[in-house]
Design a protein around this motif. Sequence first.
Motif, mmCIF file in Angstrom:
data_model
loop_
_atom_site.group_PDB
_atom_site.id
_atom_site.type_symbol
_atom_site.label_atom_id
_atom_site.label_comp_id
_atom_site.label_asym_id
_atom_site.label_seq_id
_atom_site.Cartn_x
_atom_site.Cartn_y
_atom_site.Cartn_z
ATOM 1 N N ALA A 283 49.561 65.172 75.839
ATOM 2 C CA ALA A 283 49.749 64.025 75.084
ATOM 3 C C ALA A 283 49.746 62.693 75.562
ATOM 4 C CB ALA A 283 50.818 64.336 74.100
ATOM 5 N N LEU A 284 49.114 61.756 74.839
ATOM 6 C CA LEU A 284 48.920 60.462 75.361
ATOM 7 C C LEU A 284 50.518 59.883 75.263
ATOM 8 C CD1 LEU A 284 45.771 58.904 74.106
ATOM 9 C CD2 LEU A 284 46.120 59.673 76.601
ATOM 10 N N ARG A 285 50.946 59.015 76.195
ATOM 11 C CA ARG A 285 52.537 58.706 76.211
ATOM 12 C C ARG A 285 52.272 57.316 75.915
ATOM 13 N NH1 ARG A 285 57.219 62.216 76.753
ATOM 14 N NH2 ARG A 285 56.118 64.200 77.064
ATOM 15 N N GLY A 286 52.787 56.500 75.074
ATOM 16 C CA GLY A 286 53.175 55.198 74.977
ATOM 17 C C GLY A 286 54.301 54.700 75.575
ATOM 18 N N PRO A 287 54.891 53.386 75.163
ATOM 19 C CA PRO A 287 56.082 52.858 75.519
ATOM 20 C C PRO A 287 57.170 53.848 75.146
ATOM 21 C CG PRO A 287 54.735 51.106 74.824
ATOM 22 C CD PRO A 287 54.225 52.473 74.703
ATOM 23 N N ALA A 288 58.229 54.087 75.643
ATOM 24 C CA ALA A 288 59.440 55.163 75.487
ATOM 25 C C ALA A 288 59.996 54.343 74.094
ATOM 26 C CB ALA A 288 60.583 55.208 76.386
ATOM 27 N N HIS A 289 60.258 55.404 72.903
ATOM 28 C CA HIS A 289 60.894 54.986 71.871
ATOM 29 C C HIS A 289 62.132 55.441 72.027
ATOM 30 C CE1 HIS A 289 60.555 54.338 67.439
ATOM 31 N NE2 HIS A 289 61.840 54.907 67.660
ATOM 32 N N GLU A 290 63.373 54.637 72.046
ATOM 33 C CA GLU A 290 64.509 54.864 72.471
ATOM 34 C C GLU A 290 65.264 55.286 71.233
ATOM 35 O OE1 GLU A 290 65.996 55.214 75.461
ATOM 36 O OE2 GLU A 290 64.158 54.379 76.560
ATOM 37 N N GLY A 291 64.806 54.998 70.272
ATOM 38 C CA GLY A 291 65.460 54.991 68.993
ATOM 39 C C GLY A 291 66.706 54.358 68.743
ATOM 40 N N ARG A 292 66.742 54.109 67.249
ATOM 41 C CA ARG A 292 67.775 53.062 66.842
ATOM 42 C C ARG A 292 68.014 53.251 65.379
ATOM 43 N NH1 ARG A 292 65.798 48.451 63.967
ATOM 44 N NH2 ARG A 292 63.759 48.283 63.787
ATOM 45 N N PHE B 72 68.118 57.063 61.445
ATOM 46 C CA PHE B 72 67.440 57.077 62.625
ATOM 47 C C PHE B 72 65.880 56.823 62.793
ATOM 48 C CE2 PHE B 72 67.433 57.954 67.401
ATOM 49 C CZ PHE B 72 68.458 56.942 67.670
ATOM 50 N N SER B 73 65.569 56.174 63.757
ATOM 51 C CA SER B 73 63.940 55.663 63.540
ATOM 52 C C SER B 73 63.207 56.979 64.203
ATOM 53 C CB SER B 73 64.010 54.682 64.796
ATOM 54 O OG SER B 73 64.177 54.942 66.044
ATOM 55 N N ARG B 74 63.652 58.056 64.811
ATOM 56 C CA ARG B 74 62.957 58.849 65.160
ATOM 57 C C ARG B 74 63.528 60.549 64.811
ATOM 58 N NH1 ARG B 74 65.826 60.730 69.285
ATOM 59 N NH2 ARG B 74 66.435 59.291 70.903
ATOM 60 N N ALA B 75 62.940 61.379 65.315
ATOM 61 C CA ALA B 75 63.589 62.817 65.076
ATOM 62 C C ALA B 75 64.281 62.944 66.255
ATOM 63 C CB ALA B 75 62.201 63.775 64.828
ATOM 64 N N VAL B 76 65.237 63.943 66.156
ATOM 65 C CA VAL B 76 66.161 64.507 67.022
ATOM 66 C C VAL B 76 65.133 65.208 68.126
ATOM 67 C CG1 VAL B 76 67.749 66.075 67.989
ATOM 68 C CG2 VAL B 76 68.207 64.805 65.734
ATOM 69 N N THR B 77 65.431 64.871 69.469
ATOM 70 C CA THR B 77 64.547 65.333 70.710
ATOM 71 C C THR B 77 65.130 66.908 71.291
ATOM 72 O OG1 THR B 77 65.936 64.338 72.338
ATOM 73 C CG2 THR B 77 64.013 63.013 71.311
ATOM 74 N N ASN B 78 64.226 67.247 71.816
ATOM 75 C CA ASN B 78 64.516 68.530 72.884
ATOM 76 C C ASN B 78 65.879 68.338 73.620
ATOM 77 O OD1 ASN B 78 62.812 70.379 71.773
ATOM 78 N ND2 ASN B 78 61.179 69.534 72.973
ATOM 79 N N GLY B 79 65.594 67.123 74.332
ATOM 80 C CA GLY B 79 66.926 66.855 75.276
ATOM 81 C C GLY B 79 68.084 66.677 74.651
ATOM 82 N N ALA C 116 56.672 57.103 69.537
ATOM 83 C CA ALA C 116 56.130 55.781 70.095
ATOM 84 C C ALA C 116 56.161 54.899 68.904
ATOM 85 C CB ALA C 116 54.844 56.235 70.536
ATOM 86 N N GLY C 117 55.841 53.604 69.450
ATOM 87 C CA GLY C 117 55.829 52.472 68.471
ATOM 88 C C GLY C 117 57.079 51.893 68.087
ATOM 89 N N GLU C 118 57.078 50.929 67.181
ATOM 90 C CA GLU C 118 58.307 50.275 66.418
ATOM 91 C C GLU C 118 58.639 50.911 65.208
ATOM 92 O OE1 GLU C 118 60.106 48.252 68.552
ATOM 93 O OE2 GLU C 118 58.547 48.295 70.076
ATOM 94 N N GLY C 119 59.879 50.444 64.719
ATOM 95 C CA GLY C 119 60.323 50.809 63.617
ATOM 96 C C GLY C 119 60.428 52.488 63.580
ATOM 97 N N PHE C 120 60.402 52.825 62.157
ATOM 98 C CA PHE C 120 60.383 54.485 61.840
ATOM 99 C C PHE C 120 59.143 55.180 62.423
ATOM 100 C CE2 PHE C 120 63.148 53.394 57.911
ATOM 101 C CZ PHE C 120 64.368 54.028 58.429
#
Length: 421
Positions: free
Chosen positions: A170-179, A220-227, A338-342
Amino acid sequence: MLKTAAKAGGLADRFRRVRATSAELAVGLSPEDQVVQSMPDASPVKWHLAHTTWFFETFLLIPNLTGYRPFDPAFGYLFNSYYEAVGARHPRPRRGLLTRPGMAEVAAYRDHVDAAMLTLLERGDAERLAPLVTLGLAHEEQHQELILMDLLHLFSCNPVAPAYRPYRPALRGPAHEGRWIAVDGGIVAVGHGHEGGGEGFAFDNEGPRHEVLLRPFRLFSRAVTNGEWRAFIEDGGYRNPALWLSDGWATVNAEGWEAPAYWRRGEDGGWREFTLLGEHPLDEDAPVCHVGFYEADAFARWAGKRLPTEAEWETAAAGIPATGNTLGSGLLRPAAAAGEGFAQMFGDVWEWTASAYSGYPGFRPAVGAVGEYNGKFMANQYVLRGGCCATPDGHARATYRNFFYPHQRWMFSGVRLAEDA
């Protein structure tokens, strides 16, 4: 007249595209791959291909195309799913025993029905049938996702860990840390309705559009991750009864759950994940996938948060383009945000909500057999929102309501957290 013909032509083109996509999903599969049923909840690929064809034959061709002759009268019994009004049907848990008809005959069945459907769509009254044809196409798109869900479960039962398609990164953009993103409360309108909840097709369970009262909340701005899920496991999440609903804790113990479905321990002790692309090291930044409602609820409790209601989810998603990592991306797995916002509101993973699946105020099922499509399942299930990596492009929307039982997890289901403001 020209406008009607253009509409009919556009519908015929869409019919061809949707039907071709189903056939493309079976490319590369052996006849053996397409006949096996790995569990009662899943169905063989061959059955999906035949059932979606049966839908068009039963509800459109037989009642509306003069002189149409069914391909095989026995198929009405073999490939009916749950439509009681249409007649008796072969038991769902025994679909894998249908070695006959073979794949060649099912392909001929699809060709027979497709030719007749295109004849029907060229008639002058095609516009009258457009709503039912559109429902049939949306139904087939649902089965396209089911084909991939069921194949993944089937292949996971094979000790050689076969891959459905070759792996590609998968192409990776800037890390989305989540907020956390605040969403205002108040009286909001939810559900599908041409007065503001969306244009075009929607399933009957998406309406009527109605008002609900929401308190201010944060999502939260992104889904829960595997980590993040791995941390839940390492903290004893699957061993702590205080985190679980009673039925959930009983299920954990009965099924021996210790991780999401398709997670496996590697030789080095680390986690690996079985996917449609074979078995690979766990991607810590990708959304966790293949967790049931019981697990989603327990994780939210462990994190000190909660699951959003479906009204909260829809309110947050309103106005966001319904695009993302869906079937057309070709990834066939969830990818890091990836990206901003939700992020990941559409695609990647279906997101569990805290809402039980029931009818909206004023809901009435459609008249006739097609009224059995959604309404009769409104008990003991929970709503998921947003689509996933196996959802056909353009199939999901903000008002779309998927639903599964709380213990089920073979679908591409994940988690997004919410909290009170």
